[in-house]
Every structure is written in structure tokens, then in C-alpha cells.
Design a protein around this motif. Structure first.
Motif, PDB file in Angstrom:
ATOM      1  N   VAL A   1     -29.227 -17.887  -2.516  1.00  0.00           N
ATOM      2  CA  VAL A   1     -29.540 -16.995  -1.198  1.00  0.00           C
ATOM      3  C   VAL A   1     -29.506 -17.460  -0.207  1.00  0.00           C
ATOM      4  CG1 VAL A   1     -31.625 -15.732  -0.004  1.00  0.00           C
ATOM      5  CG2 VAL A   1     -31.239 -15.891  -2.683  1.00  0.00           C
ATOM      6  N   VAL A   2     -29.179 -17.380   0.767  1.00  0.00           N
ATOM      7  CA  VAL A   2     -29.135 -18.272   2.214  1.00  0.00           C
ATOM      8  C   VAL A   2     -29.879 -17.350   3.696  1.00  0.00           C
ATOM      9  CG1 VAL A   2     -26.643 -18.862   1.905  1.00  0.00           C
ATOM     10  CG2 VAL A   2     -27.222 -16.783   2.696  1.00  0.00           C
ATOM     11  N   SER A   3     -29.900 -15.881   3.321  1.00  0.00           N
ATOM     12  CA  SER A   3     -30.991 -15.215   3.680  1.00  0.00           C
ATOM     13  C   SER A   3     -31.294 -14.280   3.650  1.00  0.00           C
ATOM     14  CB  SER A   3     -30.143 -15.373   5.394  1.00  0.00           C
ATOM     15  OG  SER A   3     -29.463 -13.985   5.579  1.00  0.00           O
ATOM     16  N   THR A   4     -32.898 -13.306   4.122  1.00  0.00           N
ATOM     17  CA  THR A   4     -33.031 -12.520   3.702  1.00  0.00           C
ATOM     18  C   THR A   4     -33.960 -12.016   4.772  1.00  0.00           C
ATOM     19  OG1 THR A   4     -34.606 -11.524   2.180  1.00  0.00           O
ATOM     20  CG2 THR A   4     -35.653 -12.866   2.787  1.00  0.00           C
ATOM     21  N   GLU A   5     -33.859 -10.468   5.023  1.00  0.00           N
ATOM     22  CA  GLU A   5     -34.934  -9.447   5.720  1.00  0.00           C
ATOM     23  C   GLU A   5     -36.325  -9.217   5.235  1.00  0.00           C
ATOM     24  OE1 GLU A   5     -32.332  -7.318   7.310  1.00  0.00           O
ATOM     25  OE2 GLU A   5     -30.502  -8.452   8.443  1.00  0.00           O
ATOM     26  N   ILE A   6     -37.317  -9.697   5.818  1.00  0.00           N
ATOM     27  CA  ILE A   6     -38.674  -9.084   5.098  1.00  0.00           C
ATOM     28  C   ILE A   6     -39.423  -8.482   6.094  1.00  0.00           C
ATOM     29  CG2 ILE A   6     -39.109 -11.378   5.042  1.00  0.00           C
ATOM     30  CD1 ILE A   6     -41.216 -10.749   3.047  1.00  0.00           C
TER      31      ILE A   6
END
Length: 510
Positions: A209-214
Motif C-alpha cells: 500500500v502506497v496511499s489510502t483515503e480515509i
């Protein structure tokens, strides 16, 4: 060996083990898991019981998506969890969110009205933690999967199921570390680490995982990456779902794929030496081999004596001849009673070893095995499998092979702390919905006694994606030395503890 204190209670007439189905015999991880009795997990609240219908109508008007109440078409199927043990826990409403804005509206509404909430992706929480007696936030419409050829990265919506991710990656000839069940939510899989046959070569799912929106508790949408909100990014890679917010998208690095050798092997009534040789052989294998060993109660066909049946399932990034050479010490010990080894395209192979099973009643208890497989565990395993005496239901122990790239990062590189194991052991039970309460209780006593003896031999923590609500000291078992940092992050992003359940990470005290 220290015997279970209630061994007499476990004794009973010797009944031949049930004919193993594919699920029972192979010990599928996603279908033999569970937790506490449903009524002990999410009690009703006084606020919820007195909430007027007008409040629910107000929420419905705020949403782009739909709000379902009990009795409306689709409500029952959406409320049903994968673990039918918790099917009686029904929400007051299900919000089918069409956007991150809908999620924010739900969070604010729940905070204003004191209503418990839960986000539902695939509904595979082994302890029923994706069930609630309040508002279920259904993410199924936030399911877009897209691949960027230039970067080699895939972005998957927080409500997408593993099957949708598989299909998108198959179309472009790429993959990520993934599990075997297509109906598991990709978000929950990644947030808890995520294990699969590719992990020894490529790390656990969250490592890519290189980024996530939360969406956070205050309704704000943020991006977490190595450069944006890095603490939250660290927490979302192994800190498990439902703790810090509702993740609506993940971007991952993918890897190239080729043909693989897929294998499914079975042996009956094996010796202790065979078990030791099997584990030693697999531990010496290159990283391109991923496997899962299942040990189940069996009978010696010749003598009728109780024994251990073994299954070996997995894949190898090489040829069939190379795989046979690796497994030669095992083949010299005993001839398989069932043997399939074939080389095929990667995604064809995944279709072969996929777990297509549906909902059932189950529970699982896990421990990482630090270092190599302990031979001292063999007599313990044999003793407990011999005690299994039910004609219906199943009980077994599975070992998912870890090591390799799983252990390359340090324990504090991300929230996934389990970086020194060679195996993940899981003791699973499964029962029929109409099976007697006495037999279900016997199963749980059997599982608990077995688990108590295996735990000190394993030496590692418990897997947060195999959530176990009967686990003592679960905070340190799941998160180890990373727990204090996780609690500080929790206090910062969710200071009112809006996202809470029986095993949610508690915020640090000021």
C-alpha cells in the motif's frame, strides 16, 4: 505434555471423523473462524431503542445513496455476515453510501444521536465486528478498481471485494499479495496486513500500500501516505479495520506475474517423522513457494486407529520438476493419497485454489510461530486431534507459511508487527447451525484447550485479521510493541472514540 484440565469433559465415544468436504479437509482460513456468542458482542443501547423514526428519515434525506430499514427489500441479505454465528445481530438501518460525502453524513449523524456504527465491506469479520445493532455503513457502491500502467499501481475502492480486484489485475497481467476468498472485502484484508501465497516473495498485502483515503470521525476526508499524514499511513498498514476511520480507497504497487506450479496434496495417517520432515522441507524452500498445511483428525485405513491426515496446498514460482525436487524428502517419507501438481498461468492457478465457499458457523484462534516449526508441537497436535470425537462439524489446525519477504521489514516499519515468524498457526472449528448446544460447547472447550498448549510453543502474537474475541491480552497479541504508537494516533484522529467495538484500539489517555 500438560493435559487440558477439563480432559474428562472432552472424553466421549469414539466416532469416526466426518467425511471431509473441500472446506473442512483443506482448512480454508476464511471459513473456519469466529468469536464470542452473538448476544455478548453488541448490546442494544437505550438511545437506540428510543430514537424516533423522524431521525432516520432525516438521515435518509441527507444521503445520495439509500437508507434501508428492516423489512425493506435487500435489507436482510445486506445485513447477513459471513459468520452465521452473528446473523441475529441486525442493524436499525443500512446506509448504502454512494460517496465519501455520504459516509461523512453518516458519521456526523451517528455522533449527534449517540448511535453505534460499523462499516461493512465484505462482512467477513470472524468475530462479527462488521455487525451492529445501530447503523451499518455499507461501502459496496464505493468499489471502483483502476490500474495505472505508467506507475504499475492499482487503486481499489474501500468497498470493493477481492474478486473485483482479481479481475482487474488479471486483465493487465499483474497481481498483489491476496487471499483465496473473492468475497472478502479488499479494505479489511489490507488494513489487517493481508496474507496469501505470494507473501513470502512479495510481503503481506499492506506492505504494497502506497496511499489510502480515509474519512475521519469528524467527517473530513484525508489522504495518508509516506508524505501526507505519515503516522496515519503507518497505522493503516496493519492497524486493522474500524479503528481510525473509514478507508474509501487504497493505492498499491503491483508485481509482474508468470506461470506458476499449483499443488494440492494429501496424506493419510502420517507419522511424527513425516510431519517434522514436511515442515523442515517447506522452511528450506525458496521464497517463491507459498503453502498452507492442514492437519486434521483421520483414521488409519488398515488398523482403524486414529491418526492425522495432512493436506498441502499452494503455489510455486517455478517449474513442476523444480517443485518435485523441493518436495522430494517428503515424497520419500510417504506417497500422497491425492496428488495434483500442474503448471499454469498465474491467474488460472488462482482460480484453481480459490475458496468459493459461502457463509457458515465458525471460530478460529491464531498464533504466529516464531522461528521454525517446533517439533515439540507434534505430540500436542496429535493428542488434541485424537480427542476430536464428533461426527458432525470439524476441528483442525492449519499452518500458513510466512517468513521470506514478510520478515524483511522491521517490526516498527508499519503497524503490522509480526516480522519474525515462519508460520501462522490457526486452530479452527466449524459447526452446523442446528447442531446441539452441548456439541458446540464441546467444540469450544476442545479448541480452547488445544490453543492453550500450542500458544507457548508458537511464541508469537495473534493475527489481527483472524480476530479472536476470546483472546486474553489481545492488544499486545495483535499489535505488540506498536500498540503505544497506535493508541496515540487513535487519540489524535478519533478523540471521542466514535469508532469502537470490543477489540478496537483504545485512544491513549491525555
Amino acid at each position: 505434555m500438560n493435559h487440558h484440565p477439563n480432559e474428562d469433559a472432552l472424553a466421549g465415544p469414539i466416532i469416526p471423523p466426518m467425511a471431509m468436504s473441500r472446506r473442512n479437509f483443506l482448512g480454508v482460513g476464511t471459513t473456519l473462524l469466529g468469536g464470542l456468542w452473538a448476544e455478548r458482542v453488541f448490546p442494544e443501547t437505550a438511545d437506540q431503542a428510543t430514537l424516533p423514526p423522524k431521525a432516520w428519515r432525516d438521515l435518509a434525506l441527507r444521503l445520495q445513496g439509500r437508507l434501508l430499514r428492516p423489512g425493506q427489500p435487500g435489507f436482510s441479505s445486506l445485513a447477513l455476515p459471513n459468520n452465521l454465528r452473528y446473523a441475529s445481530i441486525l442493524p436499525e438501518a443500512i446506509a448504502i453510501c454512494a460517496s465519501t460525502g455520504d459516509i461523512a453524513q453518516c458519521l456526523r449523524w451517528c455522533a449527534d444521536h449517540g448511535i453505534p456504527l460499523v462499516a461493512r465491506g465484505g462482512g467477513h469479520s470472524y468475530a462479527g465486528y462488521s455487525c451492529t445493532s445501530g447503523l451499518m455503513i455499507n461501502l459496496s457502491a464505493i468499489n471502483r478498481v483502476s490500474y495505472d500502467k505508467a506507475s504499475g499501481r492499482v487503486t481499489v475502492g474501500g468497498g470493493a471485494l477481492n474478486g473485483a480486484l482479481y479481475s482487474a489485475l488479471q486483465a493487465v497481467g499483474r497481481s498483489v499479495t491476496h487471499g483465496r476468498c473473492p468475497t472478502v472485502g479488499a479494505g479489511g484484508f489490507l488494513l489487517g496486513g493481508g496474507i496469501g501465497f505470494d507473501m513470502r516473495a512479495n510481503g503481506v498485502g499492506s506492505d504494497k500500500v502506497v496511499s489510502t483515503e480515509i474519512v475521519l470521525a469528524d467527517g473530513s476526508l484525508v489522504t495518508a501516505s509516506a508524505t501526507q499524514n505519515p503516522d496515519l499511513f503507518w497505522a493503516c498498514r496493519g492497524g486493522a479495520g474500524g479503528n481510525f476511520g473509514i478507508n474509501t480507497a487504497f493505492t498499491l504497487d503491483t508485481f509482474a506475474i508468470d506461470r506458476v506450479a499449483v499443488f494440492s496434496l494429501q496424506w493419510s495417517a502420517v507419522s511424527d517423522d513425516f510431519i517434522a520432515t514436511l515442515f523442515q522441507t517447506l522452511e528450506a524452500a525458496p521464497r517463491g513457494l507459498g503453502s498452507r498445511v492442514g492437519l486434521a483428525p483421520g483414521l488409519d485405513a488398515a488398523s482403524g486407529a486414529r491418526g492425522i491426515d495432512v493436506t498441502l496446498l499452494g503455489q510455486f514460482n517455478g517449474s513442476v520438476d523444480e517443485l518435485r525436487d523441493i518436495l522430494q524428502p517428503v515424497f520419500l517419507m510417504a506417497t500422497p493419497t491425492h496428488q495434483i501438481i500442474d503448471r499454469m498461468h498465474y491467474w488460472t492457478g488462482q482460480s484453481y485454489i480459490v475458496d468459493p465457499e459461502g457463509a457458515s458457523h465458525y471460530q478460529e484462534r491464531s498464533r504466529f510461530v516464531n522461528g521454525g516449526f517446533p517439533e515439540a508441537a507434534i505430540p500436542v497436535i496429535r493428542a488434541w486431534l485424537r480427542r476430536w470425537n464428533l461426527a458432525e462439524g470439524s476441528g483442525l489446525i492449519k499452518f500458513f507459511q510466512t517468513g521470506g519477504a514478510v520478515n524483511d521489514p522491521s517490526a516498527d516499519a508499519s503497524a503490522f508487527v509480526h516480522r519474525s515468524s515462519q508460520w501462522l498457526a490457526a486452530i479452527g472449528i466449524q459447526w452446523q447451525g442446528d447442531q446441539s448446544a452441548a456439541e458446540q460447547q464441546w467444540m469450544h472447550r476442545w479448541q480452547d484447550g488445544f490453543y492453550r498448549e500450542i500458544t507457548p510453543l508458537a511464541g508469537g502474537g495473534a493475527f489481527q485479521n483472524f480476530v479472536d474475541p476470546s483472546l486474553e491480552n489481545w492488544e499486545t497479541a495483535y499489535y505488540g510493541t506498536n500498540l503505544p504508537r497506535l493508541r496515540k494516533i487513535k487519540a489524535r484522529v478519533d478523540p471521542t472514540n466514535l469508532f469502537h467495538f470490543p477489540q478496537s484500539i483504545p485512544p491513549a489517555q491525555a
